[in-house]
Motif scaffolding. Structure first.
Motif, PDB file in Angstrom:
ATOM      1  N   ASP A 301       0.841  -1.181   0.000  1.00  0.00           N
ATOM      2  CA  ASP A 301       0.000   0.000   0.000  1.00  0.00           C
ATOM      3  C   ASP A 301       0.885   1.244   0.000  1.00  0.00           C
ATOM      4  OD1 ASP A 301       0.950   0.266   2.600  1.00  0.00           O
ATOM      5  OD2 ASP A 301      -0.881  -0.521   3.513  1.00  0.00           O
ATOM      6  N   GLU A 302       0.264   2.412  -0.186  1.00  0.00           N
ATOM      7  CA  GLU A 302       1.033   3.640  -0.340  1.00  0.00           C
ATOM      8  C   GLU A 302       1.826   4.021   0.909  1.00  0.00           C
ATOM      9  OE1 GLU A 302      -1.455   6.689  -1.918  1.00  0.00           O
ATOM     10  OE2 GLU A 302      -1.651   5.723  -3.875  1.00  0.00           O
ATOM     11  N   PRO A 303       1.264   3.923   2.130  1.00  0.00           N
ATOM     12  CA  PRO A 303       2.082   4.240   3.310  1.00  0.00           C
ATOM     13  C   PRO A 303       3.316   3.354   3.443  1.00  0.00           C
ATOM     14  CG  PRO A 303      -0.248   4.229   3.889  1.00  0.00           C
ATOM     15  CD  PRO A 303      -0.152   3.693   2.496  1.00  0.00           C
ATOM     16  N   GLU A 326       1.455  12.269   1.842  1.00  0.00           N
ATOM     17  CA  GLU A 326      -0.004  12.246   1.775  1.00  0.00           C
ATOM     18  C   GLU A 326      -0.627  11.294   2.792  1.00  0.00           C
ATOM     19  OE1 GLU A 326      -1.364  13.077  -2.677  1.00  0.00           O
ATOM     20  OE2 GLU A 326       0.034  11.395  -2.591  1.00  0.00           O
ATOM     21  N   HIS A 327       0.186  10.472   3.438  1.00  0.00           N
ATOM     22  CA  HIS A 327      -0.350   9.467   4.357  1.00  0.00           C
ATOM     23  C   HIS A 327       0.423   9.476   5.667  1.00  0.00           C
ATOM     24  CE1 HIS A 327      -2.567   7.726   0.957  1.00  0.00           C
ATOM     25  NE2 HIS A 327      -1.446   7.890   0.267  1.00  0.00           N
ATOM     26  N   GLU A 328      -0.252   9.161   6.742  1.00  0.00           N
ATOM     27  CA  GLU A 328       0.406   8.986   8.034  1.00  0.00           C
ATOM     28  C   GLU A 328       1.253   7.719   7.987  1.00  0.00           C
ATOM     29  OE1 GLU A 328       1.595   9.305  11.995  1.00  0.00           O
ATOM     30  OE2 GLU A 328       0.638  10.781  10.691  1.00  0.00           O
ATOM     31  N   ARG A 332       6.607   6.745  11.823  1.00  0.00           N
ATOM     32  CA  ARG A 332       7.097   8.094  11.542  1.00  0.00           C
ATOM     33  C   ARG A 332       8.165   8.547  12.543  1.00  0.00           C
ATOM     34  NH1 ARG A 332       5.866  12.629  13.866  1.00  0.00           N
ATOM     35  NH2 ARG A 332       4.069  11.709  14.922  1.00  0.00           N
ATOM     36  N   HIS A 351       1.996  15.136   7.384  1.00  0.00           N
ATOM     37  CA  HIS A 351       0.910  14.820   6.461  1.00  0.00           C
ATOM     38  C   HIS A 351      -0.304  15.652   6.869  1.00  0.00           C
ATOM     39  CE1 HIS A 351      -0.962  12.549   9.664  1.00  0.00           C
ATOM     40  NE2 HIS A 351      -1.988  12.300   8.878  1.00  0.00           N
ATOM     41  N   ARG A 365       1.828  14.880  -6.822  1.00  0.00           N
ATOM     42  CA  ARG A 365       0.928  13.767  -7.138  1.00  0.00           C
ATOM     43  C   ARG A 365       0.615  13.725  -8.636  1.00  0.00           C
ATOM     44  NH1 ARG A 365      -4.253  13.016  -8.031  1.00  0.00           N
ATOM     45  NH2 ARG A 365      -4.755  15.201  -7.678  1.00  0.00           N
TER      46      ARG A 365
END
Length: 626
Positions: A301-303, A326-328, A332, A351, A365
């Motif tokens: 997935d993106e994260p 764009e994502h948590e 982090r 984000h 993006r």
């Protein structure tokens, strides 16, 4: 740091006993490696507590097909214990680069990034540099790519007339070169500028590269006024020209804060293909974008992709003070601490940003979407996917022309059908068509599909524009509409495939429905399915763009007089600033916002109204309307 390996007795005919192995591990931070029967690395991961993390893989049902497939190949495991989770993160990155495991996200190791370099010389050369920074002089960067450096250098030489020649050429000159004649060098090689004056030009160039253009403009403005008062009009004119070029450069960079030091990072994922784009600002200067195409090898997935990219990329390249995503990210704080330790200062990963930072993310993006589309359209990959599609469908020859239809509406309002066309070289956008659907019951997708197909194929046979493969976005119901239309028009021998959404609408899980009722589920690793996904997604995008435009035209009139919030004074200000309505229509949101009395919200409203789109659909490109 200590190492461990699964004991041989824990591996038997049944396979690797992951639960037993996890019970033997300590509850300490470290890195684990999953190996296949040949001892090749399948996956490298880090953990705050090794026992709990490894046990999570082997307790209960795997969370995804990717994990299940990976675990089925595990024959043994190795672990390395570290002092902290941050240390585990660094070790994980090193092992991923050296072992290149099949199921990890792999970023190409690009060790050399370009810089602008002022050489160590009484009259320094200003040029492009890539490599070790052990040579003398001053460096500015790194830049995201060679193009960004060359653009910057072209502007520097035009603004400040700094030399670009090698020292060997410089020392052998007896008369000025062509660069001096076209106004891009002050010819220090033949003594046409003194060392103090050249040093001043170099200082001004450094201010520009550091993002301190406003201070430079103030200084130049004072000098211009002083020169004019002293009747030195030629000097005043030169300062004026430099100021004008600097203003133009500032407008292109469009940064809210002069000291912006950040990267905006965006991800575009399509099946097993991925693109990460980094939009960079250093000291308020826009350095442009750079696209990366990591090898993901399995469903992510993106994260997850963002976290892997940030870790690998910024352990190679000095990070800025701020990363926008764009994502948590689940880890982090660990990533911030590890990267901050390596660069020697605090780093923040943010984000959910707003304002200009959100605009930077949006630009990144859109660039990621365009870059991945361009890559997927590349010749070699396209041929591989076409051959895979040929084998998947069991046809004799690879399709030379593929068409796909999709329907878009909002609760039946402004229904639009799209037809996109792909050839052997990828998308053929000149052949795209949209059909405004009317005379049907609102929301009747079957009737909309039938109308669009009838209009498309009524004269297609006569014009010789029949596709080799027709894709319909939908299941058997939509496919039957296509069969019915083609039968009525007497069109035969046309391959038809319905593309039905898969389980939980996940990309790669689509079902391909054939006219004889057969269903194919090739899975996300199929290159043929990846091609179908790309064509289907493009048809979906093109339909939505057309629908939004049609819906907005029914609601908004595209004249300044009818835009809410634009009264007589603001109309005069707009028309005066841009020299007429054509100039207003050509302006972007940022340029409109610069007009007195026009804030950003009103600028967006004007921009949308003059283009016949709603604000939600801003940014979509116009394409051919049938």
């Amino acid at each position: 740091m200590s190492e461990g390996r699964a004991p041989s007795e824990q591996q038997d005919e049944v396979g690797f006993d992951g639960r037993q192995f996890a019970r033997s591990l300590p509850s300490l931070p470290g890195v684990y490696r999953m190996l296949d029967a040949a001892g090749e690395a399948l996956y490298v991961g880090k953990a705050l507590a090794l026992d709990k993390r490894v046990a999570s893989y082997f307790s209960g049902k795997p969370t995804s097909m990717r994990i299940a497939h990976m675990l089925s190949q595990v024959a043994s495991m190795e672990v390395s214990i570290t002092r902290t989770e941050g240390e585990a993160l660094l070790l994980e990155n090193e092992l991923i680069k050296s072992l290149r495991p099949r199921y990890n996200i792999l970023l190409r190791d690009d060790k050399s990034y370009p810089f602008v370099h002022f050489s160590a010389h009484p009259f320094p050369k200003v040029g492009f540099y890539r490599g070790s920074r052990k040579v003398g002089g001053r460096f500015f960067g790194p830049y995201p790519g060679a193009h960004a450096v060359r653009e910057t250098l072209a502007l520097l030489h035009k603004l400040f007339r700094l030399r670009s020649c090698e020292d060997s050429v410089y020392s052998g000159r007896s008369r000025p070169c062509l660069q001096h004649q076209i106004g891009r060098c002050s010819a220090p090689c033949v003594g046409l500028i003194s060392e103090p004056d050249y040093a001043e030009s170099l200082r001004q160039a450094a201010l520009f590269l550091e993002g301190r253009s406003d201070a430079l403009v103030e200084q130049l403005t004072e000098r211009m006024q002083e020169a004019a008062q002293e009747l030195k009009f030629e000097q005043a004119a030169k300062a004026r020209d430099v100021i004008a070029r600097l203003r133009g450069a500032q407008a292109k960079q469009f940064v809210e804060h002069a000291d912006a030091d950040l990267d905006a990072i965006a991800v575009e994922l399509r099946g097993y293909q991925a693109c990460v784009v980094v939009l960079s600002f250093r000291n308020g200067v826009n350095l442009g974008t750079r696209s990366y195409f990591p090898s993901i090898g399995s469903e992510v997935d993106e994260p997850e992709l963002l976290a892997a990219f940030i870790t690998q990329h910024y352990l190679q390249v000095p990070p800025p003070r701020e990363l926008l995503v764009e994502h948590e990210l689940a880890e982090r704080e660990v990533i911030e601490a590890a990267l901050g330790e390596t660069c020697g200062r605090r780093l923040r990963i943010r984000h959910g940003v707003r304002g200009h930072r959100a605009q930077f993310l949006e630009l990144a993006r859109k660039t990621a979407q365009a870059s991945l589309t361009s890559r997927l359209d590349s010749g070699k990959l396209q041929q591989q996917r076409l051959q895979s599609l040929t084998d998947l469908l069991g046809v004799a020859e690879a399709p030379q022309r593929i068409e796909c239809f999709d329907i878009s509406h909002t609760q039946g309002e402004a229904t639009v059908a799209s037809c996109v066309v792909f050839g052997t070289d990828g998308a053929d956008r000149s052949a795209y068509r949209r059909f405004n659907i009317s005379g049907i019951t609102p929301g009747d997708d079957y009737a909309a599909m039938q109308q669009a197909l009838s209009r498309r194929f009524r004269q297609a046979a006569e014009r010789g524009e029949l596709p080799d493969l027709l894709l319909i976005d939908g299941g058997m119901g939509q496919l039957k509409q296509a069969i019915s239309v083609l039968s009525e028009l007497g069109i035969a021998n046309l391959s038809l495939v319905g593309v039905a959404k898969g389980e939980e609408r996940k990309p790669g899980m689509e079902t391909l429905v054939l006219p004889d009722g057969r269903e194919l589920r090739p899975g996300p690793q199929s290159l043929g399915l990846q091609l179908i996904q790309q064509v289907r997604d493009e048809a979906h995008r093109f339909a939505i763009t057309g629908h939004r435009g049609r819906r907005a035209k029914a609601r908004v009139q595209s004249t300044l007089q009818n835009i809410e919030g634009v009264g007589p004074k603001r109309r005069v200000a707009l028309l005066t600033h841009f020299g007429g309505l054509a100039g207003v229509k050509a302006a972007g949101v940022e340029e409109l916002s610069a007009v007195e009395g026009i804030n950003e919200a009103l600028a967006r409203r004007i921009y949308a109204a003059l283009r016949g789109i709603d604000e939600e659909g801003m940014g979509q490109e116009g394409e051919q309307q049938a």
